[in-house]
Design a protein around this motif. Structure first.
Motif, short mmCIF file in Angstrom:
data_model
loop_
_atom_site.label_atom_id
_atom_site.label_comp_id
_atom_site.label_asym_id
_atom_site.label_seq_id
_atom_site.Cartn_x
_atom_site.Cartn_y
_atom_site.Cartn_z
N THR A 80 40.33 42.40 35.78
CA THR A 80 39.70 41.17 36.24
C THR A 80 39.09 41.31 37.62
O THR A 80 39.45 42.20 38.40
N ARG A 81 38.18 40.39 37.91
CA ARG A 81 37.55 40.34 39.21
C ARG A 81 38.58 40.19 40.32
O ARG A 81 38.51 40.86 41.34
N GLU A 82 39.55 39.27 40.10
CA GLU A 82 40.55 39.00 41.12
C GLU A 82 41.38 40.25 41.43
O GLU A 82 41.64 40.57 42.59
N LEU A 83 41.79 40.94 40.38
CA LEU A 83 42.60 42.15 40.58
C LEU A 83 41.76 43.26 41.21
O LEU A 83 42.24 44.03 42.05
N CYS A 84 40.50 43.34 40.81
CA CYS A 84 39.58 44.33 41.40
C CYS A 84 39.47 44.13 42.91
O CYS A 84 39.57 45.09 43.69
N LEU A 85 39.29 42.90 43.33
CA LEU A 85 39.19 42.59 44.76
C LEU A 85 40.50 42.86 45.47
O LEU A 85 40.53 43.36 46.60
N GLN A 86 41.59 42.54 44.82
CA GLN A 86 42.90 42.75 45.45
C GLN A 86 43.17 44.24 45.66
O GLN A 86 43.63 44.65 46.73
N ILE A 87 42.88 45.05 44.65
CA ILE A 87 43.08 46.50 44.78
C ILE A 87 42.20 47.04 45.91
O ILE A 87 42.65 47.85 46.73
N GLN A 280 34.71 27.84 41.34
CA GLN A 280 35.85 26.97 41.06
C GLN A 280 37.13 27.79 40.91
O GLN A 280 38.20 27.38 41.37
N ARG A 281 37.02 28.94 40.27
CA ARG A 281 38.20 29.80 40.11
C ARG A 281 38.68 30.32 41.46
O ARG A 281 39.88 30.38 41.73
N ASP A 282 37.72 30.71 42.30
CA ASP A 282 38.08 31.19 43.64
C ASP A 282 38.78 30.11 44.45
O ASP A 282 39.77 30.37 45.14
N LEU A 283 38.26 28.88 44.37
CA LEU A 283 38.87 27.78 45.11
C LEU A 283 40.29 27.52 44.62
O LEU A 283 41.20 27.30 45.43
#
Length: 577
Positions: A80-87, A280-283
């Motif tokens: 996912t995008r979120e996990l990609c950014l976190q890594i 919206q997901r980021d918020l």
């Protein structure tokens, strides 16, 4: 030599580790890092979410790449995008003292032109989601034909999301002699297929038991009628005032509907699902990380990017179709060595699924009762008292005190306390005092390792220690068992709150319990245990003996948003956690 030094990491990485405050490696790091540093080998690592997998592959990758070369040498694929950014963020922290290292994130929902510019500047490590990575390869923007290391993180999640073809196409563009490191929480046949097709004699490490759930997570289920799911969810939230939870629903529609109902009823809730825009997901995720949202209602796909260490509970509003999905859900709590609780709200027809999950994760579920209204009122009363005790006094209030003293003139201390507590408590009590019991009776499954216990055969106790004193459900159970010289199965339904807790024993042990805690001290502090004052489930209560150190205050603060009386509908939940 520090624990991380013994793994063979270079000085610059050890300095970054020290800056991050890491003291000792997790089990997966301890097992994986030496293997990856010593050999050019393929590796399959099976470990639950939240066990430190990013550092397990991140540190060896940073030590092995050539920072002087601008060629892309390492590719990390994540679901996912979120996990990609976190890594990416974590890898940038790890590489704080690695001069010249550039780590670029590639993911959907952002400008492909900007990402192409970052790649063109030179990126030794690319962290990517499969869909965007495949797109950029087809456009000729990214060259991965010379990579030396390929990491598949959360491999089972990527395959569950339908990325098998994308991963196969991406890997076909990579050299045959690269090292492939596959990290996964479970090993379904699709992951085994990837390993067989694209890896050469991989070494394998397993943290815990293969496909098993994390030992730091307690699994509970609550049997209710199908129409009572939402009411049960609210009661579970109200009975756990410090809750910080992900609530899982099967569909995007249910996710949005449940979130909206909770918000309307005064809860700090939010939704996370695929129909929301990326903004919206980021918020929603940012609000959740800041704990502005306490109940994040999510679909399984949307929640795969959630990596927050402090989640106290996972609530399965509905069970997933696949057992492996439950493992991922429960892995959102009990992370980084902390304990957590995974709750399932279920109906009688789904009990077979509970048994199937138990077999898969190799852990037993505890059957628990949905708290009654009176139980919830008792918990909330203790929490309100604790909120009053722990509130910092605002110096600006001094100017208003003379007038306040005039208003309260003639009231003694006890009257003021009773009136102050009643302001908040009365409306909460009125809401729950006449509500019905939500439990489905006569379940076929008992508690962990137990026969089903009849109501009149079990006694519930209050104890004046909790999470603030360093206890969670596991350590408190051990504390009680050791001091009472009881077997593990003799103490059950252990629920820890901020500054107090509850536990149950069979009725025949009540004299032993109460006698053992007469004038009982730990480090000079009286530990008070008494029968919980709940006639519906706990037997007749007794007055607290304050002279023996019984608690005068209670637990943690109310955390719900309050709505103005003009907006509150008649019969609506009073809006407390």
């Amino acid at each position: 030599m520090t624990p991380f030094e013994s793994l063979g990491l270079q000085e610059s990485l050890l300095t970054a580790i020290s800056d991050l405050g890491f003291e000792s490696p997790s089990e997966v790091q301890e097992k994986a890092i030496p293997i990856l540093l010593e050999d050019e080998t393929d590796l399959v690592a099976l470990a639950q979410t939240g066990t430190g997998k990013t550092a397990a592959f991140g540190f060896p990758l940073l030590q092995k790449i050539d920072a002087q070369s601008r060629t892309t040498q390492g590719l990390i694929l994540s679901p996912t995008r979120e996990l990609c950014l976190q890594i990416t963020n974590e890898m940038q922290l790890y590489s704080k003292y690695e001069k010249g290292v550039n780590i670029v994130a590639i993911y959907g929902g952002a400008s492909i032109t900007e990402q192409a510019k970052q790649i063109k500047r030179g990126a030794q490590i690319v962290v990517a989601t499969p869909g965007r990575m495949k797109d950029m390869i087809q456009r000729g923007i990214v060259d991965i034909t010379k990579i030396e290391y390929c990491i598949l993180d959360e491999a089972d999640e990527m395959l569950n999301m339908g990325f098998y073809e994308d991963i196969r196409d991406i890997l076909s563009n990579t050299p045959d002699d690269k090292s492939t490191w596959l990290f996964s929480a479970t090993m379904p046949k699709e992951v085994a297929s990837i390993a067989k097709k694209f890896m050469h004699k991989p070494k394998e490490i397993t943290v815990g038991t293969k496909n098993a759930g994390a030992v730091t997570v307690q699994h509970e289920y609550y049997l209710v009628g199908g129409r009572d799911r939402y009411a049960a969810l609210k009661r579970l939230a109200d009975a756990n005032p410090g809750i910080f939870s992900v609530v899982f629903c099967r569909t995007k529609r249910d996710t949005q509907k449940i979130a909206e109902k909770l918000i309307e009823d005064g809860y700090n809730a939010g939704a996370l699902h695929g129909d929301l825009s990326q903004n919206q997901r980021d918020l929603a995720m940012n609000a959740f990380r800041k704990k502005q949202i306490q109940l994040l209602i999510a679909t399984d796909v949307a929640a795969r990017g959630i990596d927050v260490d402090d989640v106290t509970h996972v609530i399965n509003y509905q069970l997933p179709d696949e057992i492996e999905t439950y493992t991922h859900r429960s892995g959102r709590t009990g992370r980084a060595g902390k304990s957590g609780i995974s709750m399932v709200i279920t109906t009688r027809s789904e009990l077979r699924k509970i048994k199937a999950i138990e077999k898969k994760i190799r852990q037993d579920f505890i059957e628990k009762k949905i708290p009654t209204g009176i139980e919830i009122c008792e918990i909330q009363l203790y929490h309100l008292a604790s909120k009053i005790r722990d509130t910092n006094i605002d110096p600006d209030i001094e100017d208003y005190l003379p007038a306040i003293y005039d208003v309260l003139e003639g009231l003694d201390r006890d009257e003021i306390i009773k009136k102050m507590v009643s302001v908040e408590f009365t409306r909460f009590f009125r809401y729950y005092s006449n509500t019905r019991d939500l439990d489905e009776q006569k379940s076929s499954k008992g508690e962990k390792g137990q026969e089903e216990r009849p109501k009149d055969g079990s006694v519930r106790y209050f104890i004046n220690v909790g999470e603030r004193d360093g206890y969670d459900w596991m350590s408190l159970k051990d504390f009680l068992r050791e001091n009472l010289k009881l077997d593990k199965e003799d103490i059950y339904r252990v629920d820890t709150k901020d500054s107090f807790s509850f536990f149950n024993t069979d009725a025949n042990l009540m004299p032993l319990i109460l006698e053992a805690f007469q004038d009982f001290k730990v480090d000079g502090r009286f530990i008070n245990v008494e029968v919980s004052k709940n006639p519906g489930r706990s037997g007749k209560g007794k007055k607290r003996d304050r002279r023996r150190g019984g608690r005068k205050d209670g637990g943690a603060p109310f955390n719900k948003k309050k709505k103005s009386s003009s907006r509150r509908k008649k019969g609506r939940n009073p809006g407390f956690f």
